[in-house]
Design a protein around this motif. Structure first.
Motif, PDB file in Angstrom:
ATOM      1  N   THR A 179       0.834  -1.201   0.000  1.00 29.72           N
ATOM      2  CA  THR A 179       0.000   0.000   0.000  1.00 29.72           C
ATOM      3  C   THR A 179       0.866   1.248   0.000  1.00 29.72           C
ATOM      4  OG1 THR A 179      -1.785  -1.140   1.164  1.00 29.72           O
ATOM      5  CG2 THR A 179      -1.772   1.262   1.281  1.00 29.72           C
ATOM      6  N   GLU A 180       1.903   1.252   0.812  1.00 31.65           N
ATOM      7  CA  GLU A 180       2.794   2.407   0.888  1.00 31.65           C
ATOM      8  C   GLU A 180       3.426   2.684  -0.471  1.00 31.65           C
ATOM      9  OE1 GLU A 180       4.890   5.555   2.874  1.00 31.65           O
ATOM     10  OE2 GLU A 180       3.130   4.377   3.412  1.00 31.65           O
ATOM     11  N   ALA A 181       3.872   1.644  -1.166  1.00 31.94           N
ATOM     12  CA  ALA A 181       4.467   1.817  -2.490  1.00 31.94           C
ATOM     13  C   ALA A 181       3.455   2.399  -3.477  1.00 31.94           C
ATOM     14  CB  ALA A 181       5.007   0.490  -3.004  1.00 31.94           C
ATOM     15  N   ALA A 182       2.214   1.937  -3.405  1.00 28.42           N
ATOM     16  CA  ALA A 182       1.173   2.448  -4.300  1.00 28.42           C
ATOM     17  C   ALA A 182       0.876   3.917  -4.015  1.00 28.42           C
ATOM     18  CB  ALA A 182      -0.098   1.608  -4.157  1.00 28.42           C
ATOM     19  N   MET A 183       0.824   4.277  -2.750  1.00 32.39           N
ATOM     20  CA  MET A 183       0.514   5.666  -2.399  1.00 32.39           C
ATOM     21  C   MET A 183       1.653   6.617  -2.781  1.00 32.39           C
ATOM     22  SD  MET A 183      -2.550   5.623  -1.348  1.00 32.39           S
ATOM     23  CE  MET A 183      -2.700   4.360  -2.612  1.00 32.39           C
ATOM     24  N   ARG A 184       2.876   6.105  -2.817  1.00 33.41           N
ATOM     25  CA  ARG A 184       3.998   6.926  -3.271  1.00 33.41           C
ATOM     26  C   ARG A 184       4.046   7.033  -4.787  1.00 33.41           C
ATOM     27  NH1 ARG A 184       7.071   4.027   0.850  1.00 33.41           N
ATOM     28  NH2 ARG A 184       7.888   2.696  -0.820  1.00 33.41           N
ATOM     29  N   GLY A 185       3.216   6.255  -5.484  1.00 31.36           N
ATOM     30  CA  GLY A 185       3.188   6.297  -6.937  1.00 31.36           C
ATOM     31  C   GLY A 185       4.247   5.437  -7.594  1.00 31.36           C
ATOM     32  N   GLU A 186       4.810   4.492  -6.855  1.00 25.58           N
ATOM     33  CA  GLU A 186       5.899   3.667  -7.386  1.00 25.58           C
ATOM     34  C   GLU A 186       5.390   2.508  -8.239  1.00 25.58           C
ATOM     35  OE1 GLU A 186       8.008   2.470  -3.922  1.00 25.58           O
ATOM     36  OE2 GLU A 186       8.735   4.491  -3.453  1.00 25.58           O
ATOM     37  N   VAL A 187       4.123   2.164  -8.105  1.00 27.38           N
ATOM     38  CA  VAL A 187       3.540   1.056  -8.866  1.00 27.38           C
ATOM     39  C   VAL A 187       2.163   1.482  -9.357  1.00 27.38           C
ATOM     40  CG1 VAL A 187       4.768  -0.758  -7.620  1.00 27.38           C
ATOM     41  CG2 VAL A 187       2.594   0.049  -6.743  1.00 27.38           C
ATOM     42  N   ASP A 188       1.659   0.831 -10.384  1.00 31.92           N
ATOM     43  CA  ASP A 188       0.325   1.110 -10.889  1.00 31.92           C
ATOM     44  C   ASP A 188      -0.714   0.777  -9.820  1.00 31.92           C
ATOM     45  OD1 ASP A 188      -1.582   1.532 -13.315  1.00 31.92           O
ATOM     46  OD2 ASP A 188      -2.198  -0.399 -12.460  1.00 31.92           O
ATOM     47  N   PHE A 189      -1.634   1.711  -9.580  1.00 29.29           N
ATOM     48  CA  PHE A 189      -2.574   1.514  -8.471  1.00 29.29           C
ATOM     49  C   PHE A 189      -3.472   0.305  -8.698  1.00 29.29           C
ATOM     50  CE2 PHE A 189      -6.684   2.002  -6.429  1.00 29.29           C
ATOM     51  CZ  PHE A 189      -6.298   2.153  -5.109  1.00 29.29           C
ATOM     52  N   ALA A 190      -4.037   0.177  -9.900  1.00 29.02           N
ATOM     53  CA  ALA A 190      -4.978  -0.921 -10.140  1.00 29.02           C
ATOM     54  C   ALA A 190      -4.286  -2.279 -10.006  1.00 29.02           C
ATOM     55  CB  ALA A 190      -5.611  -0.773 -11.519  1.00 29.02           C
ATOM     56  N   ASP A 191      -3.086  -2.397 -10.576  1.00 33.39           N
ATOM     57  CA  ASP A 191      -2.354  -3.664 -10.451  1.00 33.39           C
ATOM     58  C   ASP A 191      -2.035  -3.959  -8.985  1.00 33.39           C
ATOM     59  OD1 ASP A 191      -2.412  -3.966 -13.181  1.00 33.39           O
ATOM     60  OD2 ASP A 191      -0.359  -3.237 -13.495  1.00 33.39           O
ATOM     61  N   SER A 192      -1.612  -2.916  -8.258  1.00 35.31           N
ATOM     62  CA  SER A 192      -1.294  -3.101  -6.847  1.00 35.31           C
ATOM     63  C   SER A 192      -2.522  -3.516  -6.057  1.00 35.31           C
ATOM     64  CB  SER A 192      -0.713  -1.797  -6.272  1.00 35.31           C
ATOM     65  OG  SER A 192      -0.594  -1.885  -4.862  1.00 35.31           O
ATOM     66  N   LEU A 193      -3.650  -2.878  -6.343  1.00 36.17           N
ATOM     67  CA  LEU A 193      -4.867  -3.217  -5.603  1.00 36.17           C
ATOM     68  C   LEU A 193      -5.258  -4.676  -5.838  1.00 36.17           C
ATOM     69  CD1 LEU A 193      -7.161  -2.150  -3.761  1.00 36.17           C
ATOM     70  CD2 LEU A 193      -8.486  -1.764  -5.853  1.00 36.17           C
ATOM     71  N   ALA A 238     -10.573  19.167  -3.492  1.00 36.98           N
ATOM     72  CA  ALA A 238     -10.188  17.756  -3.384  1.00 36.98           C
ATOM     73  C   ALA A 238      -9.101  17.634  -2.332  1.00 36.98           C
ATOM     74  CB  ALA A 238      -9.693  17.222  -4.720  1.00 36.98           C
ATOM     75  N   ILE A 239      -9.274  16.667  -1.434  1.00 35.69           N
ATOM     76  CA  ILE A 239      -8.338  16.465  -0.328  1.00 35.69           C
ATOM     77  C   ILE A 239      -7.844  15.025  -0.380  1.00 35.69           C
ATOM     78  CG2 ILE A 239      -7.999  16.625   2.169  1.00 35.69           C
ATOM     79  CD1 ILE A 239     -10.529  18.397   2.274  1.00 35.69           C
ATOM     80  N   GLY A 240      -6.523  14.835  -0.472  1.00 39.34           N
ATOM     81  CA  GLY A 240      -6.004  13.482  -0.553  1.00 39.34           C
ATOM     82  C   GLY A 240      -4.569  13.377  -0.084  1.00 39.34           C
ATOM     83  N   ASP A 241      -4.110  12.120   0.007  1.00 40.09           N
ATOM     84  CA  ASP A 241      -2.771  11.876   0.555  1.00 40.09           C
ATOM     85  C   ASP A 241      -1.862  11.101  -0.378  1.00 40.09           C
ATOM     86  OD1 ASP A 241      -2.542   8.747   2.016  1.00 40.09           O
ATOM     87  OD2 ASP A 241      -4.398   9.426   1.105  1.00 40.09           O
ATOM     88  N   GLY A 242      -2.433  10.364  -1.343  1.00 39.57           N
ATOM     89  CA  GLY A 242      -1.619   9.454  -2.139  1.00 39.57           C
ATOM     90  C   GLY A 242      -1.577   9.798  -3.615  1.00 39.57           C
ATOM     91  N   ALA A 252      -3.207  18.774  -0.280  1.00 39.25           N
ATOM     92  CA  ALA A 252      -2.469  17.614   0.209  1.00 39.25           C
ATOM     93  C   ALA A 252      -2.638  17.538   1.716  1.00 39.25           C
ATOM     94  CB  ALA A 252      -0.995  17.740  -0.149  1.00 39.25           C
ATOM     95  N   PHE A 253      -3.070  16.377   2.185  1.00 39.88           N
ATOM     96  CA  PHE A 253      -3.330  16.190   3.613  1.00 39.88           C
ATOM     97  C   PHE A 253      -2.693  14.889   4.064  1.00 39.88           C
ATOM     98  CE2 PHE A 253      -5.849  14.466   7.102  1.00 39.88           C
ATOM     99  CZ  PHE A 253      -5.863  15.544   7.974  1.00 39.88           C
ATOM    100  N   ASN A 254      -1.841  14.962   5.081  1.00 41.32           N
ATOM    101  CA  ASN A 254      -1.178  13.750   5.570  1.00 41.32           C
ATOM    102  C   ASN A 254      -0.526  13.025   4.400  1.00 41.32           C
ATOM    103  OD1 ASN A 254      -0.480  11.835   7.553  1.00 41.32           O
ATOM    104  ND2 ASN A 254      -2.319  10.618   7.167  1.00 41.32           N
ATOM    105  N   ALA A 255       0.116  13.799   3.507  1.00 38.79           N
ATOM    106  CA  ALA A 255       0.399  13.317   2.163  1.00 38.79           C
ATOM    107  C   ALA A 255       1.844  12.890   1.940  1.00 38.79           C
ATOM    108  CB  ALA A 255       0.034  14.411   1.150  1.00 38.79           C
TER     109      ALA A 255
END
Length: 213
Positions: free
Chosen positions: A40-54, A165-169, A184-187
């Motif tokens: 999850t951490e890698a996905a939120m940092r944008g290091e991997v494709d979100f859909a594939d990671s999910l 829009a409020i987000g972190d990842g 950006a919140f807790n981002a």
């Protein structure tokens, strides 16, 4: 026909509306919490494709009984200031939405309890009282988040410059770009760098002064 709103505030769910990452709570049930948290951490940092990671993280949930949803909900911690923010939005004639890469099975309880007006998330496949390890239906990814913000704004007659829009990842970036103001919140660092504004404290009440009066 949906009622008009003066403005629209759309939040991510995990680590924004709430302090938790729901998929990690569910993965704990399968004894795979640490593994899924790292992914999850890698996905939120944008290091991997979100859909594939999910998909890979959801696969780790195969066999988890559906009773795990109630246990996950019991562990949810609303983010400090979330009720203050939602009350302020409503007092000023605004609408609160949540669009999440997480899961309806949890958000359908948490969102109305917090006063959220509209929400969208992924759904988990279930068979014989347990999770199948698959996502049921289209994945709510970065593009879907941005599209949802635009759809809700159009449905409620909110001009784009009055959307927040409020987000972190990393999967929140397109939604933040689509909004009149992206917060950006807790981002993660990439999200802070791209946001219009960065909210410093982990307290959603800090957003209230930015709302239309």
């Amino acid at each position: 026909m949906p009622a008009p709103a003066r403005f629209l505030v759309v939040l991510d769910a995990d680590s924004t509306l709430i302090r938790n990452e729901v998929i990690e709570l569910l993965a704990d049930e399968a004894g795979r919490g640490a593994e899924v948290a790292a992914a999850t951490e890698a996905a939120m940092r944008g290091e991997v494709d979100f859909a594939d990671s999910l998909r890979s993280r959801v696969a780790a949930l195969a066999g988890v009984p559906i009773e795990a949803f109630a246990r996950a909900i019991a562990r949810i911690e609303p983010t400090p200031g979330v009720r203050t923010l939602i009350d302020a939005v409503h007092a000023r004639g605004g609408l609160v939405g949540v669009v999440s890469g997480g899961f309806h099975e949890v958000l359908d309880t948490v969102a109305p309890d917090l006063g959220v007006d509209v929400w969208r998330a992924n759904r988990l496949g279930v068979a014989d009282g347990a999770l199948t390890g698959e996502v049921d239906g289209p994945i709510v990814d970065a593009a879907a988040k941005a599209d949802t913000l635009r759809e809700w704004a159009a449905a409620h007659g909110v001009p784009s410059h009055l959307t927040f829009a409020i987000g972190d990842g990393a999967n929140d970036l397109r939604m933040m770009e689509a909004a009149g103001l992206g917060l950006a919140f807790n981002a993660k660092p990439a999200v802070r760098a791209a946001a219009d504004l960065v909210i410093g404290p982990v307290d959603l009440a800090a957003v209230v002064p930015l709302l239309p009066r």
